[in-house]
Design a protein around this motif. Sequence first.
Motif, mmCIF file in Angstrom:
data_model
loop_
_atom_site.group_PDB
_atom_site.id
_atom_site.type_symbol
_atom_site.label_atom_id
_atom_site.label_comp_id
_atom_site.label_asym_id
_atom_site.label_seq_id
_atom_site.Cartn_x
_atom_site.Cartn_y
_atom_site.Cartn_z
ATOM 1 N N GLU A 73 0.834 -1.192 0.000
ATOM 2 C CA GLU A 73 0.000 0.000 0.000
ATOM 3 C C GLU A 73 0.872 1.246 0.000
ATOM 4 O OE1 GLU A 73 -4.375 0.360 1.955
ATOM 5 O OE2 GLU A 73 -2.710 -0.126 3.252
ATOM 6 N N ARG A 74 0.617 2.150 -0.932
ATOM 7 C CA ARG A 74 1.318 3.427 -0.989
ATOM 8 C C ARG A 74 0.264 4.523 -1.012
ATOM 9 N NH1 ARG A 74 4.408 0.441 0.353
ATOM 10 N NH2 ARG A 74 6.499 -0.050 -0.385
ATOM 11 N N THR A 75 0.190 5.266 0.056
ATOM 12 C CA THR A 75 -0.873 6.262 0.173
ATOM 13 C C THR A 75 -0.309 7.646 0.452
ATOM 14 O OG1 THR A 75 -1.128 5.828 2.540
ATOM 15 C CG2 THR A 75 -2.504 4.546 1.052
ATOM 16 N N GLU A 76 -1.021 8.635 -0.040
ATOM 17 C CA GLU A 76 -0.713 10.033 0.245
ATOM 18 C C GLU A 76 -1.825 10.587 1.128
ATOM 19 O OE1 GLU A 76 -0.760 14.386 -1.979
ATOM 20 O OE2 GLU A 76 -0.957 12.544 -3.168
ATOM 21 N N VAL A 77 -1.461 11.150 2.262
ATOM 22 C CA VAL A 77 -2.454 11.711 3.175
ATOM 23 C C VAL A 77 -2.859 13.100 2.682
ATOM 24 C CG1 VAL A 77 -2.926 12.450 5.547
ATOM 25 C CG2 VAL A 77 -1.535 10.407 5.117
ATOM 26 N N VAL A 78 -4.161 13.334 2.620
ATOM 27 C CA VAL A 78 -4.702 14.615 2.150
ATOM 28 C C VAL A 78 -5.653 15.160 3.210
ATOM 29 C CG1 VAL A 78 -6.064 15.785 0.380
ATOM 30 C CG2 VAL A 78 -4.522 13.914 -0.264
ATOM 31 N N ILE A 79 -5.372 16.351 3.727
ATOM 32 C CA ILE A 79 -6.260 17.022 4.672
ATOM 33 C C ILE A 79 -7.123 17.999 3.877
ATOM 34 C CG2 ILE A 79 -6.439 18.377 6.788
ATOM 35 C CD1 ILE A 79 -5.031 15.727 7.192
ATOM 36 N N MET A 80 -8.432 17.904 4.034
ATOM 37 C CA MET A 80 -9.338 18.728 3.239
ATOM 38 C C MET A 80 -10.505 19.207 4.097
ATOM 39 S SD MET A 80 -11.317 17.610 -0.296
ATOM 40 C CE MET A 80 -9.757 17.272 -1.123
ATOM 41 N N LYS A 81 -10.916 20.460 3.904
ATOM 42 C CA LYS A 81 -12.081 20.972 4.606
ATOM 43 C C LYS A 81 -13.293 20.092 4.256
ATOM 44 C CE LYS A 81 -10.545 24.755 6.668
ATOM 45 N NZ LYS A 81 -10.943 26.066 6.139
ATOM 46 N N ILE A 87 -17.255 17.612 0.372
ATOM 47 C CA ILE A 87 -18.641 17.356 -0.043
ATOM 48 C C ILE A 87 -18.897 17.963 -1.421
ATOM 49 C CG2 ILE A 87 -21.054 17.897 0.473
ATOM 50 C CD1 ILE A 87 -20.319 17.609 3.450
ATOM 51 N N SER A 88 -18.318 19.134 -1.672
ATOM 52 C CA SER A 88 -18.515 19.785 -2.975
ATOM 53 C C SER A 88 -17.837 19.018 -4.105
ATOM 54 C CB SER A 88 -17.970 21.221 -2.934
ATOM 55 O OG SER A 88 -16.549 21.236 -2.932
ATOM 56 N N LYS A 89 -16.884 18.154 -3.775
ATOM 57 C CA LYS A 89 -16.158 17.393 -4.792
ATOM 58 C C LYS A 89 -16.783 16.032 -5.071
ATOM 59 C CE LYS A 89 -11.623 19.528 -3.919
ATOM 60 N NZ LYS A 89 -11.451 20.073 -5.280
ATOM 61 N N ILE A 90 -17.883 15.702 -4.372
ATOM 62 C CA ILE A 90 -18.571 14.440 -4.629
ATOM 63 C C ILE A 90 -19.049 14.404 -6.080
ATOM 64 C CG2 ILE A 90 -20.672 13.120 -4.125
ATOM 65 C CD1 ILE A 90 -20.355 13.889 -1.207
ATOM 66 N N GLY A 91 -18.718 13.335 -6.754
ATOM 67 C CA GLY A 91 -19.111 13.187 -8.147
ATOM 68 C C GLY A 91 -18.082 13.682 -9.136
ATOM 69 N N THR A 92 -17.036 14.345 -8.633
ATOM 70 C CA THR A 92 -15.959 14.812 -9.517
ATOM 71 C C THR A 92 -14.627 14.235 -9.032
ATOM 72 O OG1 THR A 92 -15.800 16.870 -8.203
ATOM 73 C CG2 THR A 92 -17.156 16.923 -10.205
ATOM 74 N N LYS A 124 -17.779 4.448 -0.463
ATOM 75 C CA LYS A 124 -17.747 4.494 1.001
ATOM 76 C C LYS A 124 -17.447 5.893 1.511
ATOM 77 C CE LYS A 124 -12.923 2.972 1.254
ATOM 78 N NZ LYS A 124 -12.782 2.809 -0.219
ATOM 79 N N THR A 125 -16.620 6.634 0.758
ATOM 80 C CA THR A 125 -16.275 7.997 1.149
ATOM 81 C C THR A 125 -17.484 8.915 1.005
ATOM 82 O OG1 THR A 125 -14.002 7.607 0.428
ATOM 83 C CG2 THR A 125 -14.682 9.903 0.722
ATOM 84 N N ILE A 126 -18.215 8.765 -0.085
ATOM 85 C CA ILE A 126 -19.423 9.563 -0.301
ATOM 86 C C ILE A 126 -20.460 9.267 0.778
ATOM 87 C CG2 ILE A 126 -21.366 9.946 -1.865
ATOM 88 C CD1 ILE A 126 -19.421 9.342 -4.189
#
Length: 202
Positions: free
Chosen positions: A127-135, A140-145, A151-153
Amino acid sequence: MKTTLFEGKRFNIVDDNGWNYMTHPGGSSILPILNPCKPDESIVLVRQLRPPTGGELLEIPAGTMDVENETPQQCAERELTEETGYIARTVRSLGYFYVSPGVSAEKIHVFIGLNLTLASKKEDIDERTEVVIMKTDEAISKIGTDIIDAKTIIALLRWKFRTWTLEDIDLAIPETDIRKAASEEGINYDELVQRAGKNLEK
């Protein structure tokens, strides 16, 4: 009568009286929240490669329930630390869902993680992951894009439209629990407190 048609590393394909579907041990996921219900509320996501989609996805931490006798919550807590380095001292269930019940028996449990403390990241070998902190609102505004993982949605919308408040959860963290977490991660208590942005009285 159920017959196994294919045996894989993480799932099998069976024929159940003429219905072919995938069996799966299930998974667990967690929505880690920083500064919940405050103007700067943010969530912790991971960006990782998902070969079936042909690219990378932004997701909440999650993993397969493949450890013997591990509960869904324990799985979620383990994946949170392995993928992001955070420890959630308060965890609450947001329920579960079936990924695609017409063709799969896979069930994913969803939790929220609060009272986060940052220790060290422990990635799985594969597993290689990048941690992303987001408001949270931005996510929520990025759902669907930019956020297209189911599971995240579901976790984001379940959190946004919750019918309970933080007052319903005991968010107090005994200092002894923080010190224990620091000891388990092999780091200095004061360093852990500083990383988590907490000002605790000794």
